[in-house]
Design a protein around this motif. Structure first.
Motif: not given
Length: 306
Positions: A87-88, A90-91, A94, A96, A293, A295, A297, A300-301
Motif C-alpha cells: 500500500v505504501a 503504491q502511494l 504515485s 501522493q 489492509n 482501507r 491508504d 496514510l493519505l
C-alpha cells in the motif's frame, strides 16, 4: 557427533530466525531480532525501507504496533497481513504521500493487552473496577492480562529507546511534523494514548478499529467513560496534530460506533476540524488485518499526504 549436533542446531536456529523475517513485495526489510529494553521485554523490530531508499534523503517515520502482522501473511496465525509495503509503495510511486519509512514494533505476545491498555485512564478507575478488569477473559477462560498494565513503560520504550535508535541508524526527519504512530484495535488505543502523552514527539496518529471497550463487552463497562474523560483533558492541540479514527460494523467492530460518536463530539469540542481530524465508518468491514489492509491508504493519505 557433538560437533555435528551443534552445527545442526545452529542451522536450525538460523532457519527459525530467517523464517520470522517477513517477506515483502516492495521495498526491503531491516530486521532486528529481540531488541532489548530497560522498560519492557525484548521484541523484534522490522524497519521497512521503500524502493530507492537513500541516505542522501530524509524520511518521515511511521511507527506501527503489532509489527508481525504488517507485511507477510505467511508468518501470521490467521494468514492475514496489512500489506503495508504494497500500500505504501503504491502511494509513494504515485507521489501522493511524502517519503517515509515504517517501523513495525512486535507486541509483547501474552503481555499485549497489558502493554496497549492506556495506563492513566485505567488508574483513574476505582480499585474494585481495576480488579474486575484484570479478571477479564478472552472467550470463556483465556485471561486478557498476563501482567499489570504497563503502557507507560511501552511508550517510554518507543520514545526514549526505539526512536533514538531509528533516528541514528536511518535517514529520518526527526521532528514532530514527520513522526507518526498507528495501530488497530488495542493498537488503536495505544496510538491515541501515545499522541496524548507525547504530543511533542508525534504529529499524527491513526487509530483503526479503536477498541474503546478495552475488554470484550460493552454493557456495565466503566472503561469507555474513563477514556472519554482522559481525552477531554489530554487531547493535543489541533494546531499541530492530526488524528484519524475508523471502525467497521461487523464482528468486534460492531461494538465501537456509539463510543466513537462520543469521541467525535469531544474532538469537535476541542477544536478539531476536517483539516486535522477524520473519522470513517466502513459498512460491512470486520475486525481483521484483511479489512485494515483494504482501507490503509486512507489514513496514510490523511497523515502523510503531500
Amino acid at each position: 557427533m557433538r560437533l555435528v549436533f551443534m552445527l545442526l542446531l545452529t542451522s536450525f536456529l538460523q532457519q527459525i530466525a530467517m523464517a520470522q523475517v517477513p517477506k515483502v513485495v516492495a521495498g526491503t526489510i531491516k530486521h532486528y531480532d529481540q531488541m532489548p529494553s530497560k522498560y519492557v521485554g525484548a521484541r523484534n523490530i522490522d524497519v521497512w525501507l521503500p524502493e530507492g531508499y537513500s541516505n542522501s534523503k530524509e524520511y518521515a517515520v511511521l511507527y506501527m504496533h503489532d509489527g508481525k502482522a504488517l507485511f507477510d501473511s505467511s508468518i501470521m496465525w490467521n494468514h492475514q497481513a496489512w500489506q503495508v509495503d504494497k500500500v505504501a509503495s503504491q502511494l509513494l510511486q504515485s507521489h501522493q504521500i511524502k517519503d517515509c519509512i515504517v517501523v513495525g514494533i512486535y507486541n509483547g505476545e501474552a503481555k499485549r493487552h497489558s502493554e496497549y491498555f492506556p495506563q492513566k485512564p485505567f488508574k483513574s478507575l476505582t480499585q474494585a473496577q481495576q480488579d474486575s478488569i484484570y479478571k477479564a477473559t478472552r472467550g470463556a477462560t483465556q485471561p486478557l492480562f498476563a501482567d499489570t498494565i504497563q503502557s507507560d513503560n511501552y511508550l517510554k520504550f518507543i520514545v526514549k529507546e526505539l526512536k533514538p535508535f531509528i533516528d541514528s541508524h536511518f535517514a529520518t526527519l526527526k521532528d514532530r511534523a514527520n513522526t507518526f504512530i498507528a495501530g488497530s484495535s488495542m493498537g488503536g488505543l495505544i496510538s491515541m494514548y501515545a499522541i496524548c502523552e507525547y504530543p511533542q514527539v508525534f504529529g499524527g496518529a491513526a487509530c483503526l478499529s479503536t477498541h474503546w471497550t478495552g475488554i470484550f463487552r460493552a454493557d456495565n463497562n466503566p472503561i469507555p467513560a474513563t477514556f472519554m474523560a482522559y481525552l477531554r483533558d489530554h487531547l493535543p492541540s489541533p494546531k499541530d496534530h492530526k488524528i484519524y479514527f475508523d471502525y467497521g460494523t461487523v464482528t468486534l467492530d460492531a461494538l465501537y460506533k456509539p463510543f466513537q460518536s462520543q469521541v467525535d463530539s469531544i474532538m469537535q469540542q476541542k477544536g478539531y476540524t476536517d483539516a486535522n481530524w477524520l473519522t470513517k465508518e466502513y459498512l460491512g468491514a470486520d475486525h481483521s488485518e484483511r479489512s485494515w489492509n483494504k482501507r490503509l491508504d486512507v489514513p496514510l493519505l490523511f497523515l502523510l499526504g503531500k
